[in-house]
Scaffold this motif. Structure first.
Motif, PDB file in Angstrom:
ATOM      1  N   SER A  65      45.474 185.170 106.603  1.00 24.24           N
ATOM      2  CA  SER A  65      46.428 186.020 107.322  1.00 24.24           C
ATOM      3  C   SER A  65      46.215 187.467 106.905  1.00 24.24           C
ATOM      4  CB  SER A  65      47.866 185.599 107.022  1.00 24.24           C
ATOM      5  OG  SER A  65      48.165 185.844 105.657  1.00 24.24           O
ATOM      6  N   PHE A  66      46.816 188.375 107.660  1.00 24.30           N
ATOM      7  CA  PHE A  66      46.640 189.794 107.344  1.00 24.30           C
ATOM      8  C   PHE A  66      47.987 190.478 107.089  1.00 24.30           C
ATOM      9  CE2 PHE A  66      46.733 189.117 111.915  1.00 24.30           C
ATOM     10  CZ  PHE A  66      47.722 189.984 112.342  1.00 24.30           C
ATOM     11  N   GLU A  67      49.000 189.688 106.736  1.00 24.27           N
ATOM     12  CA  GLU A  67      50.288 190.294 106.364  1.00 24.27           C
ATOM     13  C   GLU A  67      50.147 190.878 104.953  1.00 24.27           C
ATOM     14  OE1 GLU A  67      51.547 186.887 109.196  1.00 24.27           O
ATOM     15  OE2 GLU A  67      50.117 187.121 107.553  1.00 24.27           O
ATOM     16  N   TYR A  68      50.209 192.195 104.853  1.00 28.11           N
ATOM     17  CA  TYR A  68      49.831 192.857 103.601  1.00 28.11           C
ATOM     18  C   TYR A  68      50.848 192.667 102.482  1.00 28.11           C
ATOM     19  CZ  TYR A  68      46.205 194.916 106.477  1.00 28.11           C
ATOM     20  OH  TYR A  68      45.124 195.073 107.314  1.00 28.11           O
ATOM     21  N   GLY A  69      52.122 192.448 102.827  1.00 28.06           N
ATOM     22  CA  GLY A  69      53.098 192.150 101.786  1.00 28.06           C
ATOM     23  C   GLY A  69      52.808 190.809 101.140  1.00 28.06           C
ATOM     24  N   PHE A  70      52.454 189.849 101.968  1.00 34.99           N
ATOM     25  CA  PHE A  70      52.088 188.520 101.485  1.00 34.99           C
ATOM     26  C   PHE A  70      50.842 188.593 100.606  1.00 34.99           C
ATOM     27  CE2 PHE A  70      49.530 184.623 102.554  1.00 34.99           C
ATOM     28  CZ  PHE A  70      50.261 183.734 101.780  1.00 34.99           C
ATOM     29  N   ILE A  71      49.836 189.317 101.048  1.00 35.02           N
ATOM     30  CA  ILE A  71      48.596 189.442 100.276  1.00 35.02           C
ATOM     31  C   ILE A  71      48.854 190.153  98.950  1.00 35.02           C
ATOM     32  CG2 ILE A  71      46.314 190.532 100.238  1.00 35.02           C
ATOM     33  CD1 ILE A  71      46.203 190.096 103.289  1.00 35.02           C
ATOM     34  N   ALA A  72      49.643 191.241  99.004  1.00 38.39           N
ATOM     35  CA  ALA A  72      49.917 192.004  97.786  1.00 38.39           C
ATOM     36  C   ALA A  72      50.640 191.154  96.742  1.00 38.39           C
ATOM     37  CB  ALA A  72      50.748 193.235  98.130  1.00 38.39           C
ATOM     38  N   SER A  73      51.512 190.236  97.198  1.00 42.36           N
ATOM     39  CA  SER A  73      52.275 189.429  96.248  1.00 42.36           C
ATOM     40  C   SER A  73      51.360 188.566  95.387  1.00 42.36           C
ATOM     41  CB  SER A  73      53.285 188.551  97.003  1.00 42.36           C
ATOM     42  OG  SER A  73      52.634 187.558  97.792  1.00 42.36           O
ATOM     43  N   TYR A  74      50.228 188.150  95.932  1.00 42.63           N
ATOM     44  CA  TYR A  74      49.284 187.345  95.161  1.00 42.63           C
ATOM     45  C   TYR A  74      48.684 188.140  94.000  1.00 42.63           C
ATOM     46  CZ  TYR A  74      49.095 183.220  98.178  1.00 42.63           C
ATOM     47  OH  TYR A  74      49.400 182.069  98.848  1.00 42.63           O
ATOM     48  N   PHE A  75      48.442 189.417  94.220  1.00 46.24           N
ATOM     49  CA  PHE A  75      47.819 190.245  93.188  1.00 46.24           C
ATOM     50  C   PHE A  75      48.855 190.771  92.186  1.00 46.24           C
ATOM     51  CE2 PHE A  75      44.865 190.507  96.785  1.00 46.24           C
ATOM     52  CZ  PHE A  75      43.667 190.198  96.156  1.00 46.24           C
ATOM     53  N   LEU A  76      50.105 190.935  92.632  1.00 49.28           N
ATOM     54  CA  LEU A  76      51.140 191.499  91.765  1.00 49.28           C
ATOM     55  C   LEU A  76      51.777 190.476  90.846  1.00 49.28           C
ATOM     56  CD1 LEU A  76      52.928 193.867  94.326  1.00 49.28           C
ATOM     57  CD2 LEU A  76      51.369 194.520  92.478  1.00 49.28           C
ATOM     58  N   ILE A  77      51.767 189.191  91.267  1.00 48.36           N
ATOM     59  CA  ILE A  77      52.426 188.136  90.481  1.00 48.36           C
ATOM     60  C   ILE A  77      51.343 187.214  89.925  1.00 48.36           C
ATOM     61  CG2 ILE A  77      54.149 186.289  90.514  1.00 48.36           C
ATOM     62  CD1 ILE A  77      55.328 187.678  93.030  1.00 48.36           C
ATOM     63  N   PRO A  78      51.141 187.189  88.610  1.00 47.24           N
ATOM     64  CA  PRO A  78      49.986 186.489  88.029  1.00 47.24           C
ATOM     65  C   PRO A  78      50.123 184.979  87.928  1.00 47.24           C
ATOM     66  CG  PRO A  78      51.299 187.497  86.301  1.00 47.24           C
ATOM     67  CD  PRO A  78      51.910 187.917  87.595  1.00 47.24           C
ATOM     68  N   ASN A  79      51.350 184.448  88.016  1.00 44.97           N
ATOM     69  CA  ASN A  79      51.594 183.025  87.802  1.00 44.97           C
ATOM     70  C   ASN A  79      52.102 182.377  89.081  1.00 44.97           C
ATOM     71  OD1 ASN A  79      53.732 180.783  87.040  1.00 44.97           O
ATOM     72  ND2 ASN A  79      52.264 180.862  85.342  1.00 44.97           N
ATOM     73  N   PHE A  80      51.491 181.254  89.472  1.00 46.25           N
ATOM     74  CA  PHE A  80      51.840 180.620  90.744  1.00 46.25           C
ATOM     75  C   PHE A  80      53.284 180.132  90.770  1.00 46.25           C
ATOM     76  CE2 PHE A  80      51.883 176.818  93.583  1.00 46.25           C
ATOM     77  CZ  PHE A  80      51.704 177.503  94.776  1.00 46.25           C
ATOM     78  N   GLN A  81      53.752 179.522  89.661  1.00 51.30           N
ATOM     79  CA  GLN A  81      55.136 179.033  89.641  1.00 51.30           C
ATOM     80  C   GLN A  81      56.120 180.185  89.709  1.00 51.30           C
ATOM     81  OE1 GLN A  81      55.753 175.586  89.591  1.00 51.30           O
ATOM     82  NE2 GLN A  81      57.737 176.310  90.296  1.00 51.30           N
ATOM     83  N   LEU A  82      55.797 181.286  89.036  1.00 47.77           N
ATOM     84  CA  LEU A  82      56.634 182.482  89.116  1.00 47.77           C
ATOM     85  C   LEU A  82      56.618 183.044  90.531  1.00 47.77           C
ATOM     86  CD1 LEU A  82      58.336 184.661  87.707  1.00 47.77           C
ATOM     87  CD2 LEU A  82      56.203 185.854  87.152  1.00 47.77           C
ATOM     88  N   TRP A  83      55.472 182.971  91.178  1.00 48.63           N
ATOM     89  CA  TRP A  83      55.326 183.423  92.568  1.00 48.63           C
ATOM     90  C   TRP A  83      56.262 182.638  93.479  1.00 48.63           C
ATOM     91  CZ3 TRP A  83      53.327 181.221  97.138  1.00 48.63           C
ATOM     92  CH2 TRP A  83      52.929 182.116  98.138  1.00 48.63           C
ATOM     93  N   LEU A  84      56.279 181.317  93.346  1.00 51.68           N
ATOM     94  CA  LEU A  84      57.180 180.485  94.143  1.00 51.68           C
ATOM     95  C   LEU A  84      58.636 180.814  93.846  1.00 51.68           C
ATOM     96  CD1 LEU A  84      55.523 176.929  93.845  1.00 51.68           C
ATOM     97  CD2 LEU A  84      55.487 178.455  95.832  1.00 51.68           C
ATOM     98  N   PHE A  85      58.947 180.997  92.579  1.00 50.32           N
ATOM     99  CA  PHE A  85      60.331 181.276  92.172  1.00 50.32           C
ATOM    100  C   PHE A  85      60.817 182.603  92.759  1.00 50.32           C
ATOM    101  CE2 PHE A  85      63.590 182.949  89.358  1.00 50.32           C
ATOM    102  CZ  PHE A  85      64.430 181.862  89.198  1.00 50.32           C
ATOM    103  N   LEU A  86      59.970 183.624  92.700  1.00 50.33           N
ATOM    104  CA  LEU A  86      60.388 184.937  93.190  1.00 50.33           C
ATOM    105  C   LEU A  86      60.547 184.946  94.711  1.00 50.33           C
ATOM    106  CD1 LEU A  86      58.312 187.343  90.923  1.00 50.33           C
ATOM    107  CD2 LEU A  86      60.760 186.865  90.836  1.00 50.33           C
ATOM    108  N   TYR A  87      59.700 184.217  95.409  1.00 46.30           N
ATOM    109  CA  TYR A  87      59.880 184.106  96.867  1.00 46.30           C
ATOM    110  C   TYR A  87      61.230 183.477  97.183  1.00 46.30           C
ATOM    111  CZ  TYR A  87      55.654 185.684  99.265  1.00 46.30           C
ATOM    112  OH  TYR A  87      54.657 186.475  99.829  1.00 46.30           O
ATOM    113  N   ALA A  88      61.558 182.401  96.481  1.00 43.92           N
ATOM    114  CA  ALA A  88      62.847 181.741  96.689  1.00 43.92           C
ATOM    115  C   ALA A  88      63.993 182.674  96.306  1.00 43.92           C
ATOM    116  CB  ALA A  88      62.908 180.448  95.871  1.00 43.92           C
ATOM    117  N   ALA A  89      63.836 183.387  95.199  1.00 48.64           N
ATOM    118  CA  ALA A  89      64.898 184.275  94.728  1.00 48.64           C
ATOM    119  C   ALA A  89      65.189 185.372  95.742  1.00 48.64           C
ATOM    120  CB  ALA A  89      64.499 184.887  93.379  1.00 48.64           C
ATOM    121  N   PHE A  90      64.167 186.035  96.242  1.00 51.50           N
ATOM    122  CA  PHE A  90      64.382 187.097  97.226  1.00 51.50           C
ATOM    123  C   PHE A  90      64.967 186.535  98.526  1.00 51.50           C
ATOM    124  CE2 PHE A  90      61.256 189.563  94.647  1.00 51.50           C
ATOM    125  CZ  PHE A  90      62.053 190.673  94.437  1.00 51.50           C
TER     126      PHE A  90
END
Length: 366
Positions: A65-90
């Motif tokens: 995909s080319f959604e840049y917020g989605f792409i940026a989140s992969y580089f900004l959040i180093p841990n996959f479980q933390l990535w899932l948690f923050l998506y749910a939190a927001f």
């Protein structure tokens, strides 16, 4: 499944206990949102249908995909479980604060988020980009209704960074300046759901014709059963029936929640028109399960405002009707939870949440 029955009971008790007391509503809603966050944010890798794909992208950075917020989140959040948690939190925090801003009956809004056949809560385990975008679009619609134009466009822009379908919100902003009579809204949703049901009738007739044709064949019982199973697994047949289960309850909500009084029209008429038009589109797209569903998913988020505000402005009889509707919708939700493992679909929500705790701990430790 027991976890989600318990969660449903807690949410219902929160609705009853808090009533229209704003302080109680905030406390009960915060507790329920916290439970949602624990279940969704700390889910294991085997939950849902998309987690493995997200993990693959997380490790390979092979973006489709080319959604840049989605792409940026992969580089900004180093841990996959933390990535899932923050998506749910927001996702859930934006929902909480927008409900707090706009309605007294916050718990009722969360209940709709949970049990609506649009499946906002279950899909927050699955199509997490669009679930986050939907919460942001709720912020956009509330801002537009309150004449905060700059904030509205900023919110839509942010939502689009996570799911491009959010751009569809722009023409719907014009609905703020339109009023439609009740008879027109009801007629439109009934006609469109009727058109959608013709696809179900057509599939049923085809299945019946298959039986007539094969009855005189020389196939064994096992071979005939296999043919029926093959037809039953046909995508169009399953999609049409699944979408009917989704859209009929939503059509019922659209009929029940019209803003009759002048005050109600001023408070939630704009949200209702978004809801009614999204429902009509969803009804028309019954045969196209994925495309129709994804098209209106983010728009349908206004359900969490429409029903609580209708309950707030209706008389005693109107509230009783809404209560009966919520009971029926809860039954459909429980049936949905029961149905998923039976039809062999990977759990969209974590039936084995406790078993996944070790994965979560290992993920954070490593």
């Amino acid at each position: 499944m027991a976890l989600y029955i318990l969660l449903l009971l807690i949410t219902v008790l929160g609705c009853i206990y808090s009533g229209n007391n704003k302080k109680r509503e905030i406390i009960c809603s915060a507790i329920i949102i916290s439970i949602l966050l624990i279940l969704c944010g700390l889910r294991g890798i085997n939950c849902g249908t998309d987690n493995i794909n997200y993990l693959r992208i997380f490790t390979t950075h092979d973006f489709e995909s080319f959604e840049y917020g989605f792409i940026a989140s992969y580089f900004l959040i180093p841990n996959f479980q933390l990535w899932l948690f923050l998506y749910a939190a927001f996702t859930y925090m934006i929902l909480f604060f927008q409900l707090k801003k706009e309605t007294t009956y916050m718990c009722l809004g969360i209940l709709i988020y949970m049990i609506s056949t649009t499946k906002f809560f279950p899909e927050s385990f699955n199509i997490i980009r669009q679930a986050l975008a939907a919460s942001i679009m709720l912020w956009a619609f509330i801002s537009w209704k309150n004449s905060k134009k700059l904030e509205t466009f900023i919110a839509i822009a942010i939502a689009t960074l996570f799911h491009t379908s959010s751009i569809i919100a722009l023409p719907f902003l014009l609905l703020k300046y339109i009023r439609l009579p009740y008879w027109l809204c009801v007629t439109a949703v009934i006609i469109t759901v009727g058109l959608g049901m013709t696809h179900i009738i057509n599939d049923t007739l085809q299945l019946f014709a298959l039986g007539i044709t094969e009855f005189n064949s020389s196939d064994s019982t096992a071979e005939l059963a296999a043919k029926y199973a093959s037809y039953g697994n046909d995508t169009s047949f399953l999609n049409a029936n699944a979408m009917l289960l989704n859209t009929v309850p939503i059509t019922g909500m659209a009929i029940l929640t019209y803003p009759f009084s002048k005050d109600a029209k001023n408070v939630y008429g704009f949200y209702y028109l978004i809801f009614i038009l999204a429902t009509i589109i969803g009804n028309i797209f019954i045969p196209a399960m994925v495309y129709g569903f994804r098209l209106v998913f983010s728009l349908q988020i206004v359900q969490v405002l429409v029903l609580p505000l209708a309950y707030q402005y209706y008389n005693k009889l109107g509230r009783q009707l809404i209560t009966c509707y919520l009971i029926l919708l809860s039954i459909v939700y429980l049936y949905y939870l029961h149905l998923l493992p039976i039809v062999g679909i990977r759990s969209i929500i974590p039936y084995k949440f406790i078993d996944d705790i070790q994965f979560v701990l290992d993920s954070f430790i490593n």
